[in-house]
Scaffold this motif. Structure first.
Motif, PDB file in Angstrom:
ATOM      1  N   SER A   3     -30.902   6.325 -48.888  1.00 26.00           N
ATOM      2  CA  SER A   3     -31.524   5.008 -48.860  1.00 26.00           C
ATOM      3  C   SER A   3     -32.526   4.850 -47.734  1.00 26.00           C
ATOM      4  O   SER A   3     -33.194   3.855 -47.650  1.00 26.00           O
ATOM      5  CB  SER A   3     -30.444   3.930 -48.758  1.00 26.00           C
ATOM      6  OG  SER A   3     -29.757   4.075 -47.532  1.00 26.00           O
ATOM      7  N   ARG A  84     -28.196  -5.452 -61.206  1.00 21.41           N
ATOM      8  CA  ARG A  84     -28.001  -5.791 -59.793  1.00 21.41           C
ATOM      9  C   ARG A  84     -27.797  -4.533 -58.945  1.00 21.41           C
ATOM     10  O   ARG A  84     -28.315  -4.438 -57.830  1.00 21.41           O
ATOM     11  CB  ARG A  84     -26.819  -6.750 -59.627  1.00 21.41           C
ATOM     12  CG  ARG A  84     -27.191  -8.203 -59.864  1.00 21.41           C
ATOM     13  CD  ARG A  84     -26.056  -9.151 -59.486  1.00 21.41           C
ATOM     14  NE  ARG A  84     -24.930  -9.075 -60.402  1.00 21.41           N
ATOM     15  CZ  ARG A  84     -24.876  -9.671 -61.591  1.00 21.41           C
ATOM     16  NH1 ARG A  84     -25.889 -10.415 -61.989  1.00 21.41           N
ATOM     17  NH2 ARG A  84     -23.829  -9.542 -62.361  1.00 21.41           N
ATOM     18  N   ALA A  85     -27.057  -3.563 -59.474  1.00 23.13           N
ATOM     19  CA  ALA A  85     -26.834  -2.309 -58.739  1.00 23.13           C
ATOM     20  C   ALA A  85     -28.157  -1.574 -58.525  1.00 23.13           C
ATOM     21  O   ALA A  85     -28.420  -1.050 -57.431  1.00 23.13           O
ATOM     22  CB  ALA A  85     -25.843  -1.421 -59.492  1.00 23.13           C
ATOM     23  N   LYS A  88     -30.179  -3.395 -55.916  1.00 22.43           N
ATOM     24  CA  LYS A  88     -29.651  -3.110 -54.579  1.00 22.43           C
ATOM     25  C   LYS A  88     -30.174  -1.766 -54.083  1.00 22.43           C
ATOM     26  O   LYS A  88     -30.605  -1.636 -52.924  1.00 22.43           O
ATOM     27  CB  LYS A  88     -28.114  -3.118 -54.618  1.00 22.43           C
ATOM     28  CG  LYS A  88     -27.461  -2.712 -53.316  1.00 22.43           C
ATOM     29  CD  LYS A  88     -27.708  -3.720 -52.222  1.00 22.43           C
ATOM     30  CE  LYS A  88     -26.916  -3.332 -50.970  1.00 22.43           C
ATOM     31  NZ  LYS A  88     -27.693  -3.439 -49.769  1.00 22.43           N
ATOM     32  N   ARG A  89     -30.173  -0.752 -54.961  1.00 23.65           N
ATOM     33  CA  ARG A  89     -30.719   0.554 -54.575  1.00 23.65           C
ATOM     34  C   ARG A  89     -32.213   0.447 -54.248  1.00 23.65           C
ATOM     35  O   ARG A  89     -32.685   1.013 -53.262  1.00 23.65           O
ATOM     36  CB  ARG A  89     -30.486   1.596 -55.675  1.00 23.65           C
ATOM     37  CG  ARG A  89     -29.066   2.116 -55.722  1.00 23.65           C
ATOM     38  CD  ARG A  89     -28.951   3.366 -56.566  1.00 23.65           C
ATOM     39  NE  ARG A  89     -29.379   3.220 -57.937  1.00 23.65           N
ATOM     40  CZ  ARG A  89     -28.599   2.826 -58.945  1.00 23.65           C
ATOM     41  NH1 ARG A  89     -27.342   2.537 -58.734  1.00 23.65           N
ATOM     42  NH2 ARG A  89     -29.089   2.744 -60.158  1.00 23.65           N
ATOM     43  N   GLU A  91     -33.785  -2.190 -53.243  1.00 25.72           N
ATOM     44  CA  GLU A  91     -33.911  -2.929 -51.985  1.00 25.72           C
ATOM     45  C   GLU A  91     -33.614  -1.994 -50.803  1.00 25.72           C
ATOM     46  O   GLU A  91     -34.352  -1.987 -49.806  1.00 25.72           O
ATOM     47  CB  GLU A  91     -32.937  -4.109 -51.991  1.00 25.72           C
ATOM     48  CG  GLU A  91     -33.120  -5.069 -50.853  1.00 25.72           C
ATOM     49  CD  GLU A  91     -32.211  -6.280 -50.953  1.00 25.72           C
ATOM     50  OE1 GLU A  91     -32.407  -7.195 -50.131  1.00 25.72           O
ATOM     51  OE2 GLU A  91     -31.306  -6.330 -51.807  1.00 25.72           O
ATOM     52  N   ASP A  92     -32.573  -1.181 -50.917  1.00 31.17           N
ATOM     53  CA  ASP A  92     -32.230  -0.228 -49.849  1.00 31.17           C
ATOM     54  C   ASP A  92     -33.336   0.799 -49.640  1.00 31.17           C
ATOM     55  O   ASP A  92     -33.572   1.243 -48.520  1.00 31.17           O
ATOM     56  CB  ASP A  92     -30.918   0.494 -50.173  1.00 31.17           C
ATOM     57  CG  ASP A  92     -29.703  -0.414 -50.082  1.00 31.17           C
ATOM     58  OD1 ASP A  92     -29.818  -1.518 -49.501  1.00 31.17           O
ATOM     59  OD2 ASP A  92     -28.644  -0.028 -50.611  1.00 31.17           O
ATOM     60  N   ARG A  98     -35.376  -9.512 -51.823  1.00 26.62           N
ATOM     61  CA  ARG A  98     -34.793 -10.652 -52.528  1.00 26.62           C
ATOM     62  C   ARG A  98     -34.865 -11.884 -51.651  1.00 26.62           C
ATOM     63  O   ARG A  98     -34.817 -11.795 -50.426  1.00 26.62           O
ATOM     64  CB  ARG A  98     -33.365 -10.363 -52.955  1.00 26.62           C
ATOM     65  CG  ARG A  98     -32.404 -10.207 -51.827  1.00 26.62           C
ATOM     66  CD  ARG A  98     -31.008  -9.917 -52.332  1.00 26.62           C
ATOM     67  NE  ARG A  98     -30.169  -9.654 -51.168  1.00 26.62           N
ATOM     68  CZ  ARG A  98     -28.877  -9.711 -51.178  1.00 26.62           C
ATOM     69  NH1 ARG A  98     -28.245  -9.979 -52.298  1.00 26.62           N
ATOM     70  NH2 ARG A  98     -28.195  -9.480 -50.085  1.00 26.62           N
ATOM     71  N   TYR A 107     -36.044 -11.515 -57.090  1.00 29.37           N
ATOM     72  CA  TYR A 107     -36.467 -10.207 -56.614  1.00 29.37           C
ATOM     73  C   TYR A 107     -37.962 -10.042 -56.829  1.00 29.37           C
ATOM     74  O   TYR A 107     -38.499 -10.458 -57.861  1.00 29.37           O
ATOM     75  CB  TYR A 107     -35.699  -9.104 -57.348  1.00 29.37           C
ATOM     76  CG  TYR A 107     -34.231  -9.118 -57.015  1.00 29.37           C
ATOM     77  CD1 TYR A 107     -33.730  -8.333 -55.980  1.00 29.37           C
ATOM     78  CD2 TYR A 107     -33.349  -9.932 -57.708  1.00 29.37           C
ATOM     79  CE1 TYR A 107     -32.390  -8.351 -55.660  1.00 29.37           C
ATOM     80  CE2 TYR A 107     -32.000  -9.962 -57.390  1.00 29.37           C
ATOM     81  CZ  TYR A 107     -31.520  -9.166 -56.361  1.00 29.37           C
ATOM     82  OH  TYR A 107     -30.195  -9.196 -56.038  1.00 29.37           O
TER      83      TYR A 107
END
Length: 169
Positions: A3, A84-85, A88-89, A91-92, A98, A107
């Motif tokens: 990440s 969502r998962a 999240k990836r 975003e990381d 978000r 997002y």
């Protein structure tokens, strides 16, 4: 890659060619110089897994969206938790951010569409036109039958501004 990608031996050979000097992460380049606080190299968008790439493309096309809207826009039905998962990836990895709203989180892409377009075009010019903007422009002008008169006029104005900024006539 993880990440928090950093420039390493696995970085593309063209890393030095595309350095974006801003707080935003370039969507089509690696940062090849020492990162200042908060900056880190970011991999090429085309290297994203297909579904993650689709999500980023949808966000560029439609702007900030909630998870439900992203699910509706995807060509294949995915559950909200799967989306969502992936968000999240993303975003990381530094591709999306978000922000809270009355509908939940919205997002959006981290890199402005203007910067992303310029960066993507630079990559296309590098790969397909040997780094020559003139060759790329020539190819575009080869499609002149598809250009409207106002687009041709705008191109002429842009060329005149480029000449003036270079000290030409």
């Amino acid at each position: 890659m993880g990440s928090n990608p950093t420039l390493s031996a696995t970085a593309p050979a063209y890393a030095d060619s595309f350095i974006l000097r801003s707080r935003y992460k370039c969507s089509t380049c690696w940062s090849a110089q020492g990162d200042s606080a908060g900056q880190r190299g970011t991999a090429v968008l085309s290297k994203l897994p297909p579904r993650e790439r689709q999500i980023v493309d949808i966000l560029y096309e439609r702007g900030a969206l909630a998870v439900a809207d992203i699910c509706d826009a995807l060509p294949v039905q995915l559950s909200g938790s799967a989306v969502r998962a992936m968000l999240k990836r993303l975003e990381d990895k530094g591709y999306v951010r978000r922000a809270g709203s009355e509908r939940g989180f919205l997002y959006s892409p981290v890199v402005s569409d203007t910067v992303a377009k310029k960066s993507a075009l630079s990559e296309i010019v590098r790969v397909f036109f040997n780094g020559s903007p003139a060759s790329a422009a020539s190819a575009l002008l080869g499609m002149s039958d598809k250009l409207k008169q106002d687009e041709i006029d705008e191109l002429e104005r842009m060329i005149a501004r480029a000449r003036k900024s270079k000290g030409g006539q």
